[in-house]
Motif scaffolding. Structure first.
Motif, short mmCIF file in Angstrom:
data_model
loop_
_atom_site.label_atom_id
_atom_site.label_comp_id
_atom_site.label_asym_id
_atom_site.label_seq_id
_atom_site.Cartn_x
_atom_site.Cartn_y
_atom_site.Cartn_z
N SER A 11 56.98 5.98 129.45
CA SER A 11 57.71 4.72 129.67
C SER A 11 56.93 3.53 129.14
O SER A 11 57.48 2.44 129.00
CB SER A 11 58.07 4.55 131.15
OG SER A 11 56.92 4.67 131.92
N VAL A 12 55.64 3.72 128.83
CA VAL A 12 54.85 2.65 128.21
C VAL A 12 55.08 2.62 126.70
O VAL A 12 55.34 1.57 126.12
CB VAL A 12 53.33 2.85 128.49
CG1 VAL A 12 52.50 1.83 127.72
CG2 VAL A 12 53.05 2.78 129.98
N ILE A 13 55.01 3.76 126.06
CA ILE A 13 55.00 3.78 124.57
C ILE A 13 56.41 3.92 123.96
O ILE A 13 56.54 3.93 122.75
CB ILE A 13 54.06 4.88 124.04
CG1 ILE A 13 54.49 6.28 124.50
CG2 ILE A 13 52.62 4.59 124.43
CD1 ILE A 13 53.70 7.41 123.83
N THR A 14 57.43 4.07 124.82
CA THR A 14 58.81 4.10 124.30
C THR A 14 59.67 3.12 125.09
O THR A 14 59.28 2.67 126.16
CB THR A 14 59.46 5.50 124.43
OG1 THR A 14 59.83 5.73 125.80
CG2 THR A 14 58.53 6.61 123.97
N GLU A 15 60.83 2.84 124.54
CA GLU A 15 61.84 2.08 125.29
C GLU A 15 62.63 3.13 126.04
O GLU A 15 63.46 3.82 125.43
CB GLU A 15 62.78 1.35 124.31
CG GLU A 15 62.08 0.48 123.32
CD GLU A 15 62.02 -0.98 123.78
OE1 GLU A 15 62.58 -1.27 124.85
OE2 GLU A 15 61.42 -1.78 123.07
N GLU A 20 65.29 7.95 121.87
CA GLU A 20 64.37 8.06 120.73
C GLU A 20 63.98 6.71 120.14
O GLU A 20 64.04 6.50 118.93
CB GLU A 20 64.96 8.99 119.65
CG GLU A 20 65.06 10.42 120.17
CD GLU A 20 65.06 11.47 119.06
OE1 GLU A 20 64.51 11.21 117.98
OE2 GLU A 20 65.62 12.56 119.31
N THR A 21 63.59 5.78 121.01
CA THR A 21 63.16 4.46 120.53
C THR A 21 61.72 4.21 120.96
O THR A 21 61.38 4.27 122.15
CB THR A 21 64.06 3.34 121.12
OG1 THR A 21 65.42 3.70 120.86
CG2 THR A 21 63.75 2.00 120.48
N LEU A 22 60.88 3.98 119.96
CA LEU A 22 59.46 3.74 120.20
C LEU A 22 59.26 2.30 120.66
O LEU A 22 59.98 1.42 120.21
CB LEU A 22 58.73 3.96 118.87
CG LEU A 22 57.21 4.07 118.90
CD1 LEU A 22 56.78 5.37 119.57
CD2 LEU A 22 56.65 4.00 117.47
N ASP A 23 58.28 2.04 121.54
CA ASP A 23 57.82 0.67 121.77
C ASP A 23 56.57 0.52 120.92
O ASP A 23 55.45 0.80 121.36
CB ASP A 23 57.53 0.45 123.27
CG ASP A 23 57.18 -1.01 123.54
OD1 ASP A 23 56.71 -1.70 122.61
OD2 ASP A 23 57.37 -1.46 124.69
N LEU A 27 52.52 0.86 121.79
CA LEU A 27 51.72 1.95 121.25
C LEU A 27 50.54 1.41 120.43
O LEU A 27 49.42 1.92 120.52
CB LEU A 27 52.60 2.90 120.41
CG LEU A 27 51.88 4.08 119.77
CD1 LEU A 27 51.11 4.92 120.80
CD2 LEU A 27 52.89 4.97 119.02
N ASP A 28 50.80 0.36 119.65
CA ASP A 28 49.70 -0.27 118.89
C ASP A 28 48.60 -0.75 119.83
O ASP A 28 47.41 -0.54 119.57
CB ASP A 28 50.22 -1.46 118.08
CG ASP A 28 50.86 -1.03 116.77
OD1 ASP A 28 50.57 0.09 116.30
OD2 ASP A 28 51.66 -1.81 116.23
N ALA A 29 49.00 -1.41 120.92
CA ALA A 29 48.01 -1.96 121.85
C ALA A 29 47.20 -0.82 122.49
O ALA A 29 45.97 -0.92 122.65
CB ALA A 29 48.70 -2.79 122.93
N ALA A 30 47.88 0.28 122.83
CA ALA A 30 47.17 1.42 123.43
C ALA A 30 46.21 2.03 122.41
O ALA A 30 45.05 2.35 122.73
CB ALA A 30 48.18 2.46 123.91
#
Ligand SMILES: Nc1ncnc2c1ncn2[C@@H]1O[C@H](COP(=O)(O)OP(=O)(O)OP(=O)(O)O)[C@@H](O)[C@H]1O
Ligand SMILES: C=C(C)CCOP(=O)(O)O
Length: 252
Positions: A11-15, A20-23, A27-30
């Motif tokens: 739930s952090v790295i996707t919407e 199938e929607t990436l956040d 993900l960049d920040a992680a």
């Protein structure tokens, strides 16, 4: 070997509300936080695990597959597994962009569950990867299950299995919340028994989550030999440099 195991919540790295929607920003920040900690020498060895978010959970929910309800349909199994491999590839490439030597480990091809639900997930590949300086990146997946076809294996269960098999010193779960919250939405600093938080614990905010949200996480982590931290995305860096942000769960 004293690895750290970190799960990046789906739930952090996707919407999580859009299939199938990436956040990408999250993900960049992680990936930045991981790369910084590795560059600064703050980490001896790191195992990453990521959850399903809108990739795995969407397909699993459509196919009616959960951690206990299986499917014998190979096409459904490959749809769930394929979505997780797509997400895994996004995670790997963002890590590679920052010089992190990440390698994929796909649980469907590595383990199985018996008829009682007990998981056999060997970790020799991850142990050898760590020894060779790589960062293994595992993910929630489907897994062959005796009598059920395939069932869902959550990233949280992978975290506890990896932590025990690899004798991890530190275990962290990063989610969309700053920790396990009490009824007033304040972070509970420490949980040593399910009863400490049971009144406030629920599933996931995402309707399609098939693995049980925060209540399932707390149960898993209470079973672990090592203390584990549950924290929000802003605290990944703090956790990786040795701090204990969010909630610390100490089961035994
Ligand atoms: N007491 C609680 N404290 C904190 N979060 C809670 C609580 N009760 C329920 N939740 C829900 O649990 C969610 C975290 O579980 P979820 O399974 O969605 O996270 P994740 O691991 O990041 O995602 P994924 O399962 O896709 O990997 C929070 O977003 C929140 O909605
Ligand atoms: C839904 C699938 C395939 C993986 C679930 O893993 P989790 O998000 O860690 O619970």
């Amino acid at each position: 070997m004293t690895p750290t195991v970190l799960k990046l919540g789906g739930s952090v790295i996707t919407e999580k509300d859009r299939a199938e929607t990436l956040d990408g920003a999250a993900l960049d920040a992680a990936a930045d936080a991981v790369a910084d900690a590795m560059e600064n020498g703050d980490l001896d060895e790191l195992v990453l695990v990521h959850g399903g978010g809108s990739f795995g959970h969407h397909h699993a929910s459509e196919a009616g597959v959960s951690t206990t309800e299986g499917s014998a349909d190979a096409v459904d199994a490959v749809a769930i597994h394929g979505a997780m491999k797509t997400l895994n590839q996004f995670v790997l490439s963002r890590l590679h962009d920052r010089g992190v030597p990440a390698l994929p480990v796909h649980p469907l091809s590595a383990g199985a569950r018996d008829a009682d639900g007990a998981l056999d997930l060997p970790m020799s590949q991850a142990a050898t990867m760590l020894g060779e300086g790589f960062v293994p990146v595992l993910h929630g997946d489907v897994i062959a299950t005796e009598g059920e076809g395939v069932t869902v294996l959550s990233g949280d269960e992978i975290v506890t299995t990896a932590a025990e098999s690899l004798s991890a010193e530190r275990v962290g779960l990063c989610s969309t919340v700053p920790g396990v919250l009490d009824a007033e939405d304040e972070v509970i600093p420490e949980i040593t028994a399910f009863a400490d938080a049971a009144h406030a614990l629920g599933g996931s905010d995402a309707d399609e989550d098939v693995t049980g949200g925060m209540a399932a996480k707390v149960r898993e982590l209470l079973d672990l030999g090592a203390p584990a931290s549950v924290f929000g995305a802003d605290d990944i860096g703090a956790f990786l440099v040795g701090e204990n942000p969010g909630t610390t769960i100490r089961g035994r």
